[in-house]
Design an enzyme around this catalytic site. Structure first.
Site, PDB file in Angstrom:
ATOM      1  N   SER A 298      22.171  12.894  -2.242  1.00  0.00           N
ATOM      2  CA  SER A 298      20.925  13.566  -1.371  1.00  0.00           C
ATOM      3  C   SER A 298      21.691  14.585  -0.722  1.00  0.00           C
ATOM      4  O   SER A 298      22.559  14.224   0.155  1.00  0.00           O
ATOM      5  CB  SER A 298      20.526  12.673  -0.548  1.00  0.00           C
ATOM      6  OG  SER A 298      19.584  13.130   0.332  1.00  0.00           O
TER       7      SER A 298
ATOM      8  N   HIS B 164      19.393  15.317  -5.438  1.00  0.00           N
ATOM      9  CA  HIS B 164      18.047  14.614  -4.770  1.00  0.00           C
ATOM     10  C   HIS B 164      17.704  15.694  -3.447  1.00  0.00           C
ATOM     11  O   HIS B 164      18.753  15.741  -2.602  1.00  0.00           O
ATOM     12  CB  HIS B 164      18.415  13.278  -4.179  1.00  0.00           C
ATOM     13  CG  HIS B 164      17.274  12.475  -3.551  1.00  0.00           C
ATOM     14  ND1 HIS B 164      16.224  12.007  -4.339  1.00  0.00           N
ATOM     15  CD2 HIS B 164      16.974  12.129  -2.396  1.00  0.00           C
ATOM     16  CE1 HIS B 164      15.395  11.596  -3.604  1.00  0.00           C
ATOM     17  NE2 HIS B 164      15.665  11.586  -2.385  1.00  0.00           N
TER      18      HIS B 164
ATOM     19  N   ASP C  32      15.423  15.909  -0.287  1.00  0.00           N
ATOM     20  CA  ASP C  32      14.828  15.487   0.694  1.00  0.00           C
ATOM     21  C   ASP C  32      14.040  16.332   1.503  1.00  0.00           C
ATOM     22  O   ASP C  32      14.470  17.092   2.530  1.00  0.00           O
ATOM     23  CB  ASP C  32      15.199  14.314   1.546  1.00  0.00           C
ATOM     24  CG  ASP C  32      15.693  13.116   0.839  1.00  0.00           C
ATOM     25  OD1 ASP C  32      14.939  12.629   0.273  1.00  0.00           O
ATOM     26  OD2 ASP C  32      17.071  12.805   0.703  1.00  0.00           O
TER      27      ASP C  32
ATOM     28  N   MET D  70      11.155  17.281   4.327  1.00  0.00           N
ATOM     29  CA  MET D  70      10.576  16.399   5.279  1.00  0.00           C
ATOM     30  C   MET D  70       9.840  17.384   6.517  1.00  0.00           C
ATOM     31  O   MET D  70      10.545  18.191   6.566  1.00  0.00           O
ATOM     32  CB  MET D  70      11.543  15.416   6.248  1.00  0.00           C
ATOM     33  CG  MET D  70      12.271  14.530   5.509  1.00  0.00           C
ATOM     34  SD  MET D  70      13.588  13.767   6.326  1.00  0.00           S
ATOM     35  CE  MET D  70      14.493  12.798   5.344  1.00  0.00           C
TER      36      MET D  70
ATOM     37  N   HIS E 149      12.036  15.164  -3.619  1.00  0.00           N
ATOM     38  CA  HIS E 149      11.505  13.966  -2.815  1.00  0.00           C
ATOM     39  C   HIS E 149      10.603  14.485  -1.597  1.00  0.00           C
ATOM     40  O   HIS E 149      11.072  15.060  -0.569  1.00  0.00           O
ATOM     41  CB  HIS E 149      12.460  12.987  -2.490  1.00  0.00           C
ATOM     42  CG  HIS E 149      12.082  11.847  -1.644  1.00  0.00           C
ATOM     43  ND1 HIS E 149      12.650  10.795  -1.041  1.00  0.00           N
ATOM     44  CD2 HIS E 149      10.840  11.479  -1.666  1.00  0.00           C
ATOM     45  CE1 HIS E 149      11.839  10.048  -0.554  1.00  0.00           C
ATOM     46  NE2 HIS E 149      10.773  10.173  -0.729  1.00  0.00           N
TER      47      HIS E 149
ATOM     48  N   MET F 154       8.547  14.294   1.216  1.00  0.00           N
ATOM     49  CA  MET F 154       8.013  13.536   2.437  1.00  0.00           C
ATOM     50  C   MET F 154       7.218  14.224   3.234  1.00  0.00           C
ATOM     51  O   MET F 154       7.685  14.520   4.601  1.00  0.00           O
ATOM     52  CB  MET F 154       9.061  12.904   3.258  1.00  0.00           C
ATOM     53  CG  MET F 154       9.786  11.652   2.425  1.00  0.00           C
ATOM     54  SD  MET F 154      11.487  11.336   2.913  1.00  0.00           S
ATOM     55  CE  MET F 154      12.395  12.678   2.033  1.00  0.00           C
TER      56      MET F 154
ATOM     57  N   MET G  99      11.484   3.012  -1.933  1.00  0.00           N
ATOM     58  CA  MET G  99      12.173   3.307  -0.944  1.00  0.00           C
ATOM     59  C   MET G  99      12.962   1.942  -0.338  1.00  0.00           C
ATOM     60  O   MET G  99      12.447   1.104  -0.105  1.00  0.00           O
ATOM     61  CB  MET G  99      11.221   3.765   0.433  1.00  0.00           C
ATOM     62  CG  MET G  99      11.001   5.463   0.062  1.00  0.00           C
ATOM     63  SD  MET G  99      12.269   6.638  -0.115  1.00  0.00           S
ATOM     64  CE  MET G  99      13.329   6.334   1.212  1.00  0.00           C
TER      65      MET G  99
ATOM     66  N   GLY H 186      12.895   9.011   6.398  1.00  0.00           N
ATOM     67  CA  GLY H 186      12.973  10.040   7.655  1.00  0.00           C
ATOM     68  C   GLY H 186      14.413  10.463   7.940  1.00  0.00           C
ATOM     69  O   GLY H 186      14.736  11.490   8.333  1.00  0.00           O
ATOM     70  N   PHE H 187      15.374   9.465   7.593  1.00  0.00           N
ATOM     71  CA  PHE H 187      16.804   9.841   8.146  1.00  0.00           C
ATOM     72  C   PHE H 187      17.576   9.185   6.977  1.00  0.00           C
ATOM     73  O   PHE H 187      17.520   8.174   6.503  1.00  0.00           O
ATOM     74  CB  PHE H 187      16.973   9.044   9.423  1.00  0.00           C
ATOM     75  CG  PHE H 187      16.070   9.689  10.605  1.00  0.00           C
ATOM     76  CD1 PHE H 187      16.660  10.737  11.031  1.00  0.00           C
ATOM     77  CD2 PHE H 187      14.824   9.003  10.788  1.00  0.00           C
ATOM     78  CE1 PHE H 187      15.558  11.379  12.167  1.00  0.00           C
ATOM     79  CE2 PHE H 187      14.157   9.589  11.672  1.00  0.00           C
ATOM     80  CZ  PHE H 187      14.352  10.598  12.515  1.00  0.00           C
ATOM     81  N   GLY H 188      18.773   9.830   7.108  1.00  0.00           N
ATOM     82  CA  GLY H 188      19.799   9.402   6.040  1.00  0.00           C
ATOM     83  C   GLY H 188      20.755   8.389   6.723  1.00  0.00           C
ATOM     84  O   GLY H 188      20.463   8.309   8.225  1.00  0.00           O
ATOM     85  N   GLY H 189      21.736   7.699   6.166  1.00  0.00           N
ATOM     86  CA  GLY H 189      22.695   6.890   7.011  1.00  0.00           C
ATOM     87  C   GLY H 189      22.061   5.563   7.529  1.00  0.00           C
ATOM     88  O   GLY H 189      22.801   4.896   8.250  1.00  0.00           O
TER      89      GLY H 189
ATOM     90  N   ASP I  39      16.257   4.496  -3.038  1.00  0.00           N
ATOM     91  CA  ASP I  39      16.668   5.502  -2.285  1.00  0.00           C
ATOM     92  C   ASP I  39      17.041   5.170  -0.854  1.00  0.00           C
ATOM     93  O   ASP I  39      15.696   4.744  -0.234  1.00  0.00           O
ATOM     94  CB  ASP I  39      15.511   6.630  -2.163  1.00  0.00           C
ATOM     95  CG  ASP I  39      15.852   7.983  -1.240  1.00  0.00           C
ATOM     96  OD1 ASP I  39      17.125   7.947  -0.528  1.00  0.00           O
ATOM     97  OD2 ASP I  39      14.989   9.036  -1.152  1.00  0.00           O
ATOM     98  N   GLY I  40      18.051   5.151  -0.139  1.00  0.00           N
ATOM     99  CA  GLY I  40      18.455   4.733   1.132  1.00  0.00           C
ATOM    100  C   GLY I  40      19.350   3.385   1.552  1.00  0.00           C
ATOM    101  O   GLY I  40      19.067   2.583   0.723  1.00  0.00           O
ATOM    102  N   GLY I  41      20.440   3.691   1.966  1.00  0.00           N
ATOM    103  CA  GLY I  41      21.349   2.907   2.084  1.00  0.00           C
ATOM    104  C   GLY I  41      22.134   2.208   1.060  1.00  0.00           C
ATOM    105  O   GLY I  41      22.861   1.280   1.103  1.00  0.00           O
TER     106      GLY I  41
ATOM    107  N   GLY J 209      23.120   9.345  -0.315  1.00  0.00           N
ATOM    108  CA  GLY J 209      23.351  10.531   0.360  1.00  0.00           C
ATOM    109  C   GLY J 209      24.857  10.598   1.321  1.00  0.00           C
ATOM    110  O   GLY J 209      25.820  11.150   0.750  1.00  0.00           O
ATOM    111  N   SER J 210      24.829   9.625   2.181  1.00  0.00           N
ATOM    112  CA  SER J 210      25.997   9.573   2.973  1.00  0.00           C
ATOM    113  C   SER J 210      27.193   9.057   2.419  1.00  0.00           C
ATOM    114  O   SER J 210      28.465   9.531   2.485  1.00  0.00           O
ATOM    115  CB  SER J 210      25.902   8.951   4.320  1.00  0.00           C
ATOM    116  OG  SER J 210      24.901   7.805   4.126  1.00  0.00           O
TER     117      SER J 210
HETATM  118  C1  DX5 Z   1      15.565   9.011   3.510  1.00  0.00           C
HETATM  119  C2  DX5 Z   1      15.684   9.879   2.317  1.00  0.00           C
HETATM  120  C3  DX5 Z   1      16.953   9.617   1.400  1.00  0.00           C
HETATM  121  C4  DX5 Z   1      18.139   9.809   2.354  1.00  0.00           C
HETATM  122  C5  DX5 Z   1      19.361   8.889   1.749  1.00  0.00           C
HETATM  123  O1  DX5 Z   1      14.201   9.400   3.995  1.00  0.00           O
HETATM  124  O2  DX5 Z   1      14.724   9.880   1.366  1.00  0.00           O
HETATM  125  O3  DX5 Z   1      17.027  10.382   0.355  1.00  0.00           O
HETATM  126  O4  DX5 Z   1      18.787  10.912   2.535  1.00  0.00           O
HETATM  127  O5  DX5 Z   1      20.276   8.707   2.571  1.00  0.00           O
HETATM  128  P1  DX5 Z   1      21.611   7.434   2.611  1.00  0.00           P
HETATM  129  O6  DX5 Z   1      21.946   7.427   1.237  1.00  0.00           O
HETATM  130  O7  DX5 Z   1      22.451   8.014   3.564  1.00  0.00           O
HETATM  131  O8  DX5 Z   1      20.728   6.284   3.136  1.00  0.00           O
HETATM  132 ZN    ZN Z   2      14.900  10.773  -0.641  1.00  0.00          ZN
END
Ligand code: DX5
Ligand code: ZN
Length: 223
Positions: free
Chosen positions: A7, A32, A34, A36, A65, A67, A136, A141-144, A174-176, A196-197
């Site tokens: 991401s 990917h 994102d 927003m 993606h 959002m 999801m 909303g946020f990575g990490g 997607d996420g974590g 992502g992270s």
């Molecule tokens: C969250 C995003 C994700 C996010 C994933 O709203 O849709 O794509 O960036 O980031 P990580 O892998 O760091 O959770």
């Molecule tokens: Zn995403």
């Protein structure tokens, strides 16, 4: 086959071109993206102009993606920007059916996402009309953030339902996600892994993706 989708949200925004090249060279399958809007989710990221600017620099599959509220208004912009896959959220559309159809008619793969609070039953009626379901694994909303394990029950339900219907469906999570927990998603039936992270924050993205693929191969979906 498992597809890994780093991401861009976790990239260095001052050096997007070189960061994208770095993860492509390291073996990513998709990029990917994102998007927003600060309304559907509390955060604002980037929009179609950033995606269009990156398009000439990468052959990766652009997995967009959205959002954003009422995404139908912006589908043409993201198609023009070079999206290969467009994912909309079930919770964000005035008319889900119409929005999916609009994407399909533009020769772009279409996908539908649900946030953790949305019951999976709401997604099932659309499975025959999409190329990919996005479950999801964090609140968007946020990575990490940390993966919410209960969301993986939805992956299993979607995979079982799609198999019973004879549908060849991709299931994205997607996420974590990271090398240490990706097996929980693949065991449940996911085959497209967003991270992502875990990837962009690593000095050795190839090793992270290799570890993810190895773990996924050791833990395939079993009906
Ligand atoms: C969250 C995003 C994700 C996010 C994933 O709203 O849709 O794509 O960036 O980031 P990580 O892998 O760091 O959770
Ligand atoms: Zn995403």
């Amino acid at each position: 086959m498992i597809y890994i989708a780093p991401s861009l949200l976790a990239a260095d925004f001052a050096n997007l071109e070189s960061d994208v090249r770095r993860i492509a060279d390291a073996g990513a399958n998709y990029l990917h993206l994102d998007v927003m809007d600060g309304a559907f989710v509390p955060n604002i990221s980037f929009g179609a102009p950033v995606i269009a600017a990156l398009r000439p620099h990468s052959k990766l599959i652009f997995d967009v993606h959205l959002m954003i509220n009422d995404p139908l208004r912006y589908i043409d912009d993201f198609v023009k920007a070079g999206a290969d896959i467009i994912t909309i959220h079930l919770e964000s559309c005035q008319n889900v059916e119409k929005t999916l159809q609009y994407i399909r008619e533009r020769d772009v793969r279409c996908a539908l996402a649900i946030s953790p609070a949305t019951p999976v039953e709401q997604l099932l009626p659309y499975l025959s009309k999409i190329d990919m379901a996005l479950i999801m694994t964090v609140v968007p909303g946020f990575g990490g953030q940390s993966l919410i394990p209960e969301t993986l029950d939805k992956v299993r339900i979607v995979r079982r339902y799609a198999d019973n219907m004879g549908l060849k469906l991709d299931i994205e999570v997607d996420g974590g996600l990271k090398a240490e927990n990706v097996h929980l998603a693949t065991e449940a039936g996911a085959n497209v892994i967003v991270a992502g992270s875990a990837i962009f924050n690593s000095k050795r993205p190839r090793e992270v993706m290799t570890a993810m693929r190895a773990s996924a191969a050791e833990h395939p979906y079993r009906a």
